[in-house]
Structure formats: C-alpha cells, structure tokens
Design an enzyme around this catalytic site. Structure first.
Site, PDB file in Angstrom:
ATOM      1  CD  GLU A  96      -2.553  -1.366   2.646  1.00 33.60           C
ATOM      2  OE1 GLU A  96      -2.117  -0.891   3.702  1.00 33.60           O
ATOM      3  OE2 GLU A  96      -3.696  -1.854   2.541  1.00 33.60           O
ATOM      4  CB  CYS A 128      -8.149   1.604   8.171  1.00 30.27           C
ATOM      5  SG  CYS A 128      -7.729   1.142   6.494  1.00 30.27           S
TER       6      CYS A 128
END
Lengths: 653, 653
Positions: free
Chosen positions: A320, A416
């Site tokens: 990521e 998240c």
C-alpha cells in the site's frame, strides 16, 4: 497552548457548517454512517465481514466471555468511531448517541490494565508479548487513535473519563519509551501516536506529551535501527508471516534514515503521511527549522512527483505504498482512501507552518476527489482502493487487478477507511480557516459560520458558496468594532480568472495582491462588510508531466476542484477506445440520479471502430474512428450506478 | 508409425541448416550455450544461482555424497540439456560432447529405481511420498522431458540406453496410472508427459505409450476432480506453501473441465500450451475430431484474443498465466520464453492437423520475437520474462514490476527457459517443412537443405533466403525423376505483395492460387527446378484490436516477421514522451553493434517537451512537442546494449 504557534486552527465548536455540499455529507455521516458503523462494530451487518471491535473491549473489560477477534489493530476502529461521535456531538447534541459512546468508554476504562496499558489484542491474546513487536503490531497506533478520540470527546462533551484513561496510558507509554537507560528506544511501525500526543498536549497542556511525541519523531530511523534489533531479538520472524525470515524493509515504516534526512516519500503511504503530519506539528510547536525543512521536502516530493491527479497517493497495492517519482500507474494504482485523508491532514498541518496556498489546494484536491469517492451515496458502502481506471473483468480475472473493487463494499475486515472518512467529514469544519493575530486565511470554500478571536476582537465569518459546482464565494464579516486586519483568500491553482469585490466594489489589482497563492485584502473592516470572490470555473483539459509514463498521450477533464471521469453507463463499454477532441466545446448539465446539483460534462470526441477487424488481433494501422459524444461525471461520484468500466485518463486527438 | 497421419514432419537427420540467420543461432548454441549450460548444471558458473541438477543424479546414483538441491523439477534441466545435445549431435558429431552425455546417461540409469521409477527429488528427499502430489510436484513432467531427451538422443546416436531407461519408466507409469481399479486416476499438474509419450510411441512403435498419453488427456478435468481429491487426501495442503489450506484453483492446471470442453486458454501458460500440443498430437494420430475441435477453439482463442504482438503469451506474473480475452497489459506482462516456445510447439502440431497458414504465421511470430529475445548475443544470458516495456527504475522500485528484469540474467535457479531455448534452436530445422503424399508445405523460411521421401520419390529442397531481413526466398528442387507434385509456400499474413516465379517465369494469379494462407504450385517438377518467392517487406505501423485496452491509441512498428521496439540507447530517456507520425517515411539502416545484418528503422515523430512545467505535476493541456527522429530496433535484440528503457507500443500522431 496554541500561543507559541504563529498560525492557529479554529476550534470545532467555533464553526458550524451551513446548508450546502458538505453539510449534506455531515448529515449523512450523522444520520447513516455513524449508526451504521456502530452496527458494524457490533457485528450486526448481515453479509459484511465481522468486526469484533466492541466485543473485544467487552471481553477485555470482563463483561463478556469470548476470544479476541479481528486484526491486531481492531481497537482503532472503535477509536475512530468515538472520534467521529465526538465531532458529531460538538456539531449537534444527540443524547442517545452520547449514551452509546459513554457506554463504550466504560468498556474501555474497564479494559485498561492496572499500569495504564490498553490494547485488547495483547491483553486477551498475548499478554506476555506487549511491546515486543512494535514494528508489526500497532500498539502505539491504536493508542494514538484512542487519544484522538479522547480529545475529540472531551472537547465536545467536557467529559474527562476517556481523556483520563488515555492520559494514564500516555504516562505508561512515557515510562516505557525514551532515550533513558532501561526504556525501549523504539517507536511504532505505524505512525499515528506522534500527532495524537500533540493533540493530547493541546487538550491538557501537559508538555510531557509534546516531548514524548518529539521523542518518537527524533528517534525514528536512527542507527542502529530499532526495528532490526527488535526483529533479531524476536528470532527474526514477522507477526504477519512467522515463517518469513527475510530482513524487513524498514523504509516501509519510514525508519530507514532519521526523519530529518528524509526527502522522498517512501513506504506505506498512510504511515508516511501520518508521520509527516506529526513532524509538521512538532516543527510548528517547537519552531524546529530542520524538521520544517524535511516536511517541506517531503511535501514537495509528494505533490510534484508522487500524487495522483485526484489527490490520492500510493502507487502500488504491494505494501500500500509509494514507489518512486513519476510512477503513477493507473491500472495497478492503490490510492487508499485513508492515505488521501492522511495527505489532507498533513496539508492542514503545513498551513500552520507557513503561508502557502498549495496546502489548501491539495486539501481541496484530495477532499473533493479521492477522499469522498471512498463513500457511496448511501453512507453504507466504501472504497478502500480508489482506482483511476476500472475494467470489471480485469478486477475479477487478472490477479494483479484484484485489489481494484469495481463496486463499493459494505464493510471491511480491515476497516480503516470508513471510520476514517466519518471522522474527517465530521471535523471538516475546523479546516476551513486558520488565523494569526493579524490575518485570517480561508483555505476551503464551504458554506459555514465561524467565530475567531484575533487582534483583540471577535470576528464572525459567514461564508456562502455553491462550491464545487460554482466558483462564487461570499464572506460576510461580523465584528464588535471596526478593526484593521487582513483577510487572505486562497486562489486555487485551478483558477485562472477571478474577480473580487468588497461591499460591491471591485478590487483593483494593486489593492488585492496575490501572495503565496492567497489574495490578500488588508483594510479597516466594519461589521457587515462583505467580500465576494467570483472564480471562473471553465472545463479544463488537463495533462500530466511528461515523466508520468502512464499518462503519456492522455488527458483528463477537470472543472474547478473536481476531477471528472468516464463511466460505461454514460459512454458504453471500452472507454479506452474513446479519444477526446482537444478544443471541443463542453456542455454542463445537471445530472439526474447522481447527486443534487451534480454537473456532468459532455464534449466531442472519437471512438475507434471495432468493425472490420475480422477476428484479427493486430493489423496495419487504419484510422477508423467515428465521431461521438463523450460524457464525464465527477470522479467522486463514480460507481454509484451500474457496475461497469471507469476511466480518468483518456486518449485525445 | 507416422503413416496414419495425413501430414508428416521431416526427421531432423534429413534437414541441415545452411549459412544464415538461424545457422548462427544453432552454432551459438553448439559453441556456447550447450557448454555453458553444462557448466551451469554442474554448478560451475560463478555468481549464478546454483543448479544442483547433475549433483542430484550423482547422489541418487550413489556416486556422490550429499543432499538434493534445487527445485522439485530440477531433473528436467538435465533432460532439456540432453535433448539439445541429441539434436546437436544429429547436426554435427562431437565425440567430446557425446562422451559427456553418455556419462550423464550413466548417472540417470543408476539413479533409476528397481521398479523403473526415476526422479531424484523423491528418491532422495521424500521416497515415501511418490505420486502423492501430482498437482504440485512435477514427477510426470520431469519424466516427460527425460522421454523427449531419450528419443532425441536415440535418434541422433542410435544409442538405446536412455531410451530403454525411459521405456522402463513409462511402463512403470503405465502400471501406476489408468482407469483400472487400483491405479491412480490422475494426471500431472504440469502437462508435458502427454506430448512426450507420443514421441516415445513414435520412436518405439509401442502403442501402449500412445494410449497412456491419450489416457492422461482424456482423464484431465473429469468430475470428481482428481486434484481436489488428492488435495483432500494429503490434508488440504500445498507443496509450495504447506500452511496454505485454500482450495487450489485447478484451472491453473487446465483441469477445471474435461479438455474437449475447453474453449478458452486458461491458467499457467506453459502448462496450457504443452497440454494443447499433446492434444493436437493425439487428435492427429487418433483422428479424434472432438479433440481437434477443442484444439482449434483454444488456438483461435489464444491468437485472436490472448497473444502479445510478439507471439508471447501469459498476461500476468501471478501464476505465469493467461488472464482473459484482450487483457494484454504491457506494464505487468509476463510472456515467459518457455510459453512462447510452447506456443510454437502447439502451432507446429496444428500444422499436422490441418492446412492453415496461420500456424506457420504464429510459429514465425513467436520465433523471431518473443522466443529469441530470451537469449543474449553471448549465449550466456537469458530472459525468463519478455516485457513489452521496460522502465528500469520501475523494475527496481515498484513491486508489481519486479518480475521484469531490465537485463538478461546469467542463470536462474528455476532455469526452465535457457535449456528450452537451446533445445528449440537445435531442433528448429525439423519445423521448416511438413508434407503429405502429394504436397510439401513450407512453413518457415530458413536457409536449409532438406530431404523428403514422398510420392514414391526423394525430393531435395535447397532453400536460400535472407529472412528475416529480406523477403526473398529461393527453393531449388533436387529430384531423381520428373514428378507431379504440389509445393505450398506459406504467404505470411504480414505480406501484402509478393511475386513468384518458377525457373525465372513469373506465375500468374491463376497458376499460383492462395489457399488457406499457402500459395499452391502444382506442376510436373524436374530436377533443378527453382521457385523464387519475392515478398515485399515494407515497414508497417501496426495497431491492436480496440478491445486491447492497454494499446488504445498506440501503435507498434513491424517489418516482415519482426516486431520492433524503441530503446533508450537510441532515443534518450522517457520513451513514452515520443509519438510516431502516422505517414512518416522510414529509413532502414544496418545497425553496427547489434548483430550482423540487423536493420534499424528510423522514422519521424514528436517528443513532448518537459520544459515549462515549473515543478507542477498536472496542468491545463498545451501541445508542446518537438519534431524528432524515432529509431527502432528489432525487439529480439533489445537489452543487448546499455541498460535502459524499452518500449514496443508507442503513442502516435
């Protein structure tokens, strides 16, 4: 406590959103997102991945039987929800919601251990392994989010319970970490506590929290490398894959060199921008020039070399992460919603470091594009990855495109992004202005009413605007008494022509000077004075720096702060066969079925014909194109209709 | 035994390469590659990954102490080397090399177990686990390669030792696998033995080997699925990752449905084309129409929807696999050298099934582009992945581009491609022609001398050509006696204009008809008759089918069978900033420093200027381009100079 700082933020309680674009988002969050997330945290959403987050706290509090569930950082979802609740309560009382939150805070308090420690994963699953794997296990990260929640809830309600819990935990952390002998000379693998401790410091006035934050920032990346020492100590294994004994790449955690020496954004994008936010906080509060210099270098690297046009960051799914300068692939993009939010937070903190309109530009760019694209209309569906192009079949059948979801998901096991979006949207009103003793800066154009105490007076700013659909902004000042003061209005980088008037009188070029991206209006202000900024908002065809290989020969469409995209729903399949005519006129149209006020853009272009191909895959070039209309909709609204292709960067003629 | 088959191949011993393009490759393989690979197999290449392949056989033979090293399929590297040696010896005697090979064959014989079983991994490491994980462990795959080697070596030398070893092993396999009760109703995870058993059948005349091959093909993909049953039996674990208990995706192994029902190429690309090759063999030898139909469907799917312009296949690194129709990304391409070789082998077998020039077209396309690009000039450096574009920094810093090596590697731990290339190049001469009782087909244009017995006579074909640099082909016939016969010359799909003459007399359109991609010349041939085919070979600008999203708005350059590419060495950095002018003239030039006779192509185009960007990443479109020359070199020669960018598909104006 904010006094040391030249530039200040406006307290949430001092700003109110008025009817308009973001007020609707705020209401959606209050009406739908927060309750929906409450259901999710309590595992009551059918067909969604289970969260276990509330359950974990109840078990740790001794209120429920069971085992820990979810990921190692599951606690942070509760924290982000509580933080959003705090912001929501500061906007509008809601006794029912407050009761829910108070109840959760009870669990949290009961889950806290004697010494102040608080983390349900370690308490329930690995009580003997606390603080042994900082790199992988998010203990300080979860602590940071809960500190943010505590401050938000305290500011909104005046209730100290969670704040006290988190001060106790911060004190415990302070006793465990530091340069002193016997303490762990470490820091977290996922930065977050740095900026959170600054908030705790601001809420409590306790300098020890500021110092602890500064310690985490100063220590990071020093030799010998803490993460590598820690890794050796635990037998060279990884939490996520215990049989993987390869040496970890600590640049993933921005710990490869001391932070003051870092000039290129690197590693996990969310971690990176959370760290940079903390660095900017400390730079501002401690007047640390070397830290400020690093912040500026990192900022410039991101926004001039590693940022998608949508304000998103993270060029690869793998880790990521950032990759390197000008590497902004559209097909394998990551651009996580949380990373865009983190960039927004970093940008805001940079506005507290120096006067530069570019910070507000990027806040706006991320906000209106890659951030709000993360949530569907319904407030119940979310993107984690915000792609720049979607071919649903590729998402399904090409493993390297699997991370690109062509439709928003209900909830994620690693959730998240949704609560991060909720807390940002609920606190958005605090990012509209900053101010110093003699100047107010308008960074964002959002209908609102704000109250600022400065220059010995109370200043009320009533802002009205049809942004982002319309470039007109009206700001009316309410004053107790006449005062000499400066109002600086950010002129967005997309804006090439604008007019400004004060009380209906056009400002001349000399009177209103553009400095560092702001139009500066200095005058003796009277109560009721009104500034009108009229920004022309034509449709623009945008190109990328030629070093961005992925966009070579391609253009995108923007209008004002909004990036547009093509969808299959409007343009039929195979969007890559379209090319936009440079010089085409554009037609704006209010689009039914998308969002109130949303404007689509239609221009002229061409479609490569797929006739006469006669089952061949390659052939000598023939220009066979048909004239066609090309219709674009705002990027943030993509994926709200039928599943299909989407494209931001298109060919042109 | 070949008699049942309408179309026949020409034995290797009957064809000789003459001075020209591939004779040089053949000599490079003989002079450098085979000896170098011998050193590699014996772990004597400094700085290269260790092979252990010979060591393993010695240990299994009881001639050396030690443990098994390398991958589970390491034996196959020795097999491919031996196969190449066989082909080499059939081209030119080399007593020293033959001695080396005989010695290795001794080890192999000694490593064979009492019951015929032969596999050093299982013999040395897991003697009790033989045949328990067909899906992952390549036992039959290794067997197949060794059968191919045995046949090649027997055909070249007349020595039966290895052939006998492999017949014993085949008999053992026949006793273990089959539909009968008590036998394993399975097949290998990596197809190869199917086509190898056909070779063993052809070499020995033993129908049991043909039947065993047919069994493996017929059984594949039937319900209940063998691989899933096997997986359950071994506790749902994977050889490659024992802790991974996810159900395997059997389409990776082309075992998701019976082969006759398969219409789309799927899964691991090398496995797929090896299977299809075996299917085509069985279809031809058993006149199985349903199998032929499946072969044609799979062929068409590959070449009209899943093949790179270079004749490469495999759109993703993940699983080295096909993805889906028209998904041919350039940035995340895999295009393994072995897969291109497999496609070549499949194409050749299709020429034995029916008359269609497309098979030779694709053999040629793969051969001159994605196959020979796999090896450097030096014969000692190899590409496993053949990319369509290279940005060296991305290979280094973007994890999703890491599989793309910007320079050829010395040797690989998983060294399937280098020896595969060696065996193909050493046996290339057998793919030039096929024939039936009344017709000879010329599929490839390669200087050579071939001897064919057909129509009751011996026909000698002396072919001369400057291919691929020149489109002239001259074929002289040597005959014992005048004979009526048909010669069919493949007219490549790239060829739009050609002239043919026989003994200097131009053929009219009526006399020489184009049928199924072949120009058919039927006449009474006399000894010394000479056919001259002159194909015009202009530079062509090529485009992809519009559904290939990755190539939308892009073109590539071809001349004759050769795909061209741009390199940084010739064009400076940032190749994506270039666009080729449609309609440009092209200049051909013999290029020093690349390869004798190699022609570069220079045309006109534009370069996007990177001036006046003033540190921004995005800006309103301005057409700022400079005129520039664009120089392309043959794709197969890329990466032989300085490390730098490379690009096949470029923008155009």
């Amino acid at each position: 406590m904010d006094n040391m700082n030249q530039y200040r933020t406006v307290g949430l309680e001092k700003v109110e959103l008025k009817e308009g674009f973001f007020r609707e988002y705020q209401e959606l969050v209050q009406r739908v997102v927060i309750p929906y997330q409450w259901e999710a945290l309590n595992d009551r959403i059918p067909e969604a991945e289970k969260s276990y987050a509330i359950h974990n706290f109840k078990v740790a509090a001794g209120l429920e039987e069971g085992e820990f569930g979810g990921l190692v950082f599951q606690d942070s979802d509760v924290a982000k929800w509580l933080e959003a609740v705090g912001y929501s309560l500061s906007a509008a009382p809601d006794p029912e919601l407050e009761k829910q939150a108070d109840e959760v805070i009870e669990y949290i308090e009961k889950a806290q251990q004697e010494d102040g420690y608080l983390n349900t994963f370690f308490t329930l699953k690995r009580p003997k392994e606390k603080w042994t794997n900082l790199m992988d296990c998010h203990e300080l990260y979860c602590a940071g989010h809960m500190m943010e929640a505590a401050v938000a809830y305290y500011n909104a309600t005046g209730k100290r319970k969670l704040l006290d819990v988190m001060c106790r935990f911060a004190d415990h952390i302070n006793s465990v970490f530091g340069t002193e002998e016997g303490k762990i000379h470490g820091y977290d693998g996922h930065e977050e506590i740095e900026l959170a401790l600054v908030k705790l410091y601001k809420a409590t006035g306790e300098e020890k929290y500021l110092n602890l934050s500064k310690y985490f920032i100063d220590e990071r990346g020093k030799e010998p490398n803490f993460f590598l020492l820690e890794w050796e100590k635990r037998g060279k294994s990884s939490f996520w894959n215990p049989s993987d004994h390869r040496q970890p790449e600590v640049s993933y955690n921005q710990a490869h060199i001391p932070v003051r020496e870092q000039t290129e954004a690197i590693g996990h994008a969310v971690r990176a921008v959370y760290l940079y936010s903390g660095m900017a906080d400390i730079a501002a509060l401690t007047k640390d020039e070397s830290l400020k210099k690093a912040c500026k270098a990192l900022w410039n690297n991101i926004v001039t070399k590693q940022m998608y046009i949508t304000g998103g960051i993270g060029s690869t799914h793998s880790g990521e992460a950032f990759t390197f300068d000008y590497d902004l692939p559209n097909d394998t993009v990551y651009q996580e919603t949380c990373a865009s939010i983190g960039l927004f937070l970093f940008a805001h903190r940079m506005t507290l470091l120096e006067e530069n309109g570019s910070y507000g530009d990027i806040m706006e760019r991320a906000l209106y594009n890659s951030i709000i694209s993360g949530m569907g209309f319904d407030g119940k569906s979310f993107f984690y990855v915000n792609p720049m192009e979607v071919w649903p079949k590729a998402s399904e059948k090409n493993p390297e495109r699997k991370h690109v979801a062509p439709v928003r998901q209900k909830w994620y096991g690693c959730a998240c992004c949704p609560p991060n979006l909720a807390r940002l949207l609920m606190s958005l009103r605090q990012y509209i202005y900053t101010y110093s003793e003699d100047t107010i800066y308008a960074h964002l154009y959002i209908p609102s009413k704000a109250e600022i105490e400065a220059g010995g007076s109370k200043i009320i700013l009533e802002q009205n605007t049809g942004y982002p659909w319309d470039g007109g902004v009206r700001i009316k000042l309410g004053l107790n008494k006449e005062m000499e003061y400066t109002l600086k209005l950010r002129i967005p980088s997309w804006c090439r022509k604008y007019q400004v008037s004060v009380n209906g009188e056009a400002m001349t070029a000399e009177a209103g000077q553009l400095e560092n991206g702001f139009l500066s209006i200095h005058r003796n202000w009277c109560d009721g004075d009104e500034v009108v900024l009229q920004m022309e908002m034509p449709v623009e065809i945008i190109q990328s720096h030629p070093e961005v290989r992925a966009n070579a020969g391609k253009v995108s469409i923007m209008r004002g702060p909004l990036v547009y995209c093509l969808e299959e729903t409007d343009n039929g399949p195979n969007l890559s066969a379209l090319s936009l005519e440079i010089g085409t006129g554009f037609e704006l149209k209010e689009e039914a079925g998308l969002m109130k006020g949303a404007l689509s853009i239609t221009g002229q272009g061409f479609r490569i014909s797929d006739k006469e191909w006669n089952h061949s895959l390659y052939r000598p070039f023939k220009a066979e194109e048909e004239k066609t209309e090309i219709k674009a909709i705002p990027y943030f609204l993509w994926g709200n209709r039928d599943k299909g292709e989407m494209l931001v960067w298109m060919n042109h003629k």
